[in-house]
Scaffold this active site. Sequence first.
Site, PDB file in Angstrom:
ATOM      1  N   GLU A  40      30.733  45.312  44.696  1.00  0.00           N
ATOM      2  CA  GLU A  40      29.861  44.405  43.956  1.00  0.00           C
ATOM      3  C   GLU A  40      28.420  44.930  43.992  1.00  0.00           C
ATOM      4  OE1 GLU A  40      31.065  40.398  44.988  1.00  0.00           O
ATOM      5  OE2 GLU A  40      29.062  39.672  44.545  1.00  0.00           O
ATOM      6  N   ARG A  43      22.865  27.599  52.489  1.00  0.00           N
ATOM      7  CA  ARG A  43      24.307  27.567  52.223  1.00  0.00           C
ATOM      8  C   ARG A  43      25.112  28.055  53.419  1.00  0.00           C
ATOM      9  NH1 ARG A  43      26.096  28.176  46.980  1.00  0.00           N
ATOM     10  NH2 ARG A  43      27.616  29.739  47.577  1.00  0.00           N
ATOM     11  N   ARG A  89      28.794  43.589  48.529  1.00  0.00           N
ATOM     12  CA  ARG A  89      30.072  43.194  49.123  1.00  0.00           C
ATOM     13  C   ARG A  89      31.180  44.094  48.626  1.00  0.00           C
ATOM     14  NH1 ARG A  89      29.585  36.702  48.342  1.00  0.00           N
ATOM     15  NH2 ARG A  89      29.142  37.221  46.190  1.00  0.00           N
ATOM     16  N   TYR A 142      22.840  26.938  40.594  1.00  0.00           N
ATOM     17  CA  TYR A 142      23.655  27.775  41.490  1.00  0.00           C
ATOM     18  C   TYR A 142      24.734  26.859  42.081  1.00  0.00           C
ATOM     19  CZ  TYR A 142      24.291  31.149  45.401  1.00  0.00           C
ATOM     20  OH  TYR A 142      24.764  32.053  46.324  1.00  0.00           O
ATOM     21  N   ARG A 162      25.798  28.416  63.821  1.00  0.00           N
ATOM     22  CA  ARG A 162      26.385  27.574  64.862  1.00  0.00           C
ATOM     23  C   ARG A 162      26.561  28.308  66.194  1.00  0.00           C
ATOM     24  NH1 ARG A 162      31.518  28.687  61.413  1.00  0.00           N
ATOM     25  NH2 ARG A 162      31.047  27.027  59.934  1.00  0.00           N
ATOM     26  N   ARG A 171      20.344  36.662  37.809  1.00  0.00           N
ATOM     27  CA  ARG A 171      20.623  37.904  38.508  1.00  0.00           C
ATOM     28  C   ARG A 171      22.022  38.313  38.074  1.00  0.00           C
ATOM     29  NH1 ARG A 171      18.070  42.142  40.270  1.00  0.00           N
ATOM     30  NH2 ARG A 171      18.998  43.065  42.133  1.00  0.00           N
ATOM     31  N   ASP A 218      28.600  25.565  43.289  1.00  0.00           N
ATOM     32  CA  ASP A 218      29.929  25.863  43.828  1.00  0.00           C
ATOM     33  C   ASP A 218      30.959  25.152  42.954  1.00  0.00           C
ATOM     34  OD1 ASP A 218      29.177  27.474  45.927  1.00  0.00           O
ATOM     35  OD2 ASP A 218      28.901  25.811  47.316  1.00  0.00           O
TER      36      ASP A 218
HETATM   37  N1  UDP Z   1      23.358  36.114  52.821  1.00  0.00           N
HETATM   38  C1  UDP Z   1      22.815  37.028  53.696  1.00  0.00           C
HETATM   39  N2  UDP Z   1      23.655  37.896  54.331  1.00  0.00           N
HETATM   40  C2  UDP Z   1      24.975  37.920  54.123  1.00  0.00           C
HETATM   41  C3  UDP Z   1      25.533  36.973  53.233  1.00  0.00           C
HETATM   42  C4  UDP Z   1      24.694  36.098  52.589  1.00  0.00           C
HETATM   43  O1  UDP Z   1      21.607  37.053  53.903  1.00  0.00           O
HETATM   44  O2  UDP Z   1      25.669  38.746  54.722  1.00  0.00           O
HETATM   45  C5  UDP Z   1      22.440  35.194  52.112  1.00  0.00           C
HETATM   46  C6  UDP Z   1      21.936  35.785  50.817  1.00  0.00           C
HETATM   47  O3  UDP Z   1      20.604  35.358  50.625  1.00  0.00           O
HETATM   48  C7  UDP Z   1      22.838  35.166  49.788  1.00  0.00           C
HETATM   49  C8  UDP Z   1      23.037  33.770  50.367  1.00  0.00           C
HETATM   50  O4  UDP Z   1      23.071  33.983  51.778  1.00  0.00           O
HETATM   51  O5  UDP Z   1      22.269  35.157  48.514  1.00  0.00           O
HETATM   52  C9  UDP Z   1      24.265  33.048  49.903  1.00  0.00           C
HETATM   53  O6  UDP Z   1      25.401  33.813  50.188  1.00  0.00           O
HETATM   54  P1  UDP Z   1      26.833  33.411  49.659  1.00  0.00           P
HETATM   55  O7  UDP Z   1      27.810  34.361  50.225  1.00  0.00           O
HETATM   56  O8  UDP Z   1      27.027  31.958  49.897  1.00  0.00           O
HETATM   57  O9  UDP Z   1      26.617  33.658  48.110  1.00  0.00           O
HETATM   58  P2  UDP Z   1      27.596  33.826  46.870  1.00  0.00           P
HETATM   59  O10 UDP Z   1      28.991  33.921  47.387  1.00  0.00           O
HETATM   60  O11 UDP Z   1      27.324  32.637  46.008  1.00  0.00           O
HETATM   61  O12 UDP Z   1      27.123  35.100  46.263  1.00  0.00           O
END
Ligand code: UDP
Length: 367
Positions: free
Chosen positions: A299, A171, A279, A347, A175, A248, A349
């Site tokens: 979170e 996801r 987060r 999962y 880059r 989860r 979006d």
């Molecule tokens: N991820 C990570 N480090 C970060 C942010 C995300 O390793 O700082 C990985 C982690 O495995 C996570 C996945 O990327 O479950 C997807 O993150 P995203 O932020 O897209 O997830 P969501 O917002 O759906 O929780």
Amino acid sequence: MKYDYLIVGAGLFGAVFAHEAAEKGRSCLVIDRRPYIGGNIYCEEIEGIQVHKYGAHIFHTSNKAVWDYINRFAEFNNYINSPVAVYKGELYNLPFNMNTFSRMWGIRTPEEAQKIIEDQRRKEQITEPKNLEEQALSLAGRDVYEKLIKGYTEKQWGRDCRELPSFIIKRLPFRFVYDNNYFNDRYQGIPIGGYTKIVDRLLKGIPVLCGTNYREYVKENPNAAAKTIYTGQIDEFFDYRLGVLEYRSVCFETKVLDCVNYQGNAVVNYTEREVPYTRVIEHKHFEFGKQPRTVVSWEYPGEWKKGDEPYYPINDEKNMKLYREYAKLAAERSDVIFGGRLGSYKYYDMDKVIEAALETADKELGT
Ligand code: UDP
């Protein structure tokens, strides 16, 4: 039958389907067990700030039809998600890009970054990544994996990175330009005034019963509708007869703080394992808010057990096998259509949810 469709769940999938059905002259009743509409995109206004109650949602899509569709129900601002990651006091830009690499290795050019990553990749000797750890190592090398991925992912999912599917990490963009936009999509933004308004507009003119449990409702109203659109948990619908699909969970600690600007960004990730939260969200920054106070959510990911709020489906082999068994049962039911994150155990979006709901509506209602 009183209605053509009983729609269980007033989230995005249910609301889009209901809207489409009503437009085509079908009668719908929407029920939801929560006391309000919106599902997990529900926003509550606190201190004049739209607070994303069930986790931060940033709308992004490359599908112009979906973007045009959602813009009929809201005006979007020009927010671009650019999270910051904190690892043991070090600050990095996300997603993984030249800003991240420059800070990590003190380099400046893409060539320098590529060389370091290439050297690290080679050391790992992974040809075909079989799990999230191997995927991350072969994409970004050991340093990025150890500092920005491993700890975050393991606390987020409560599992070792070697036991997780690699699609989770796919996801995230990777880059070699100085670009902190978390998404690669063509369109992005936050709806001005919050997400609940979108659902409210989608459901305009359609009867909705909040605080209404599906099981109890159909017991008392067996002739409510000819067909059901079910967006709750698919295993719960079948009384968990084949087993329980795992999720989860996340727990949010939300505080109103008496300051204008707490962390200077909407999203700050804490990537080390030892910090219990993943987060910290400062909601006002999604809307460039100027309010005198601020609302902040920590979170905390956590174990999920039956009855808890389900957030992230765990799409590993074991759970996907079980889901496929439930999907077989679902296919035998011509009176029920399953959809959304919980009904499809996916999962998802938001744009993909809309896409799926529109597809289901087309198939069901005719174009
Ligand atoms: N991820 C990570 N480090 C970060 C942010 C995300 O390793 O700082 C990985 C982690 O495995 C996570 C996945 O990327 O479950 C997807 O993150 P995203 O932020 O897209 O997830 P969501 O917002 O759906 O929780």
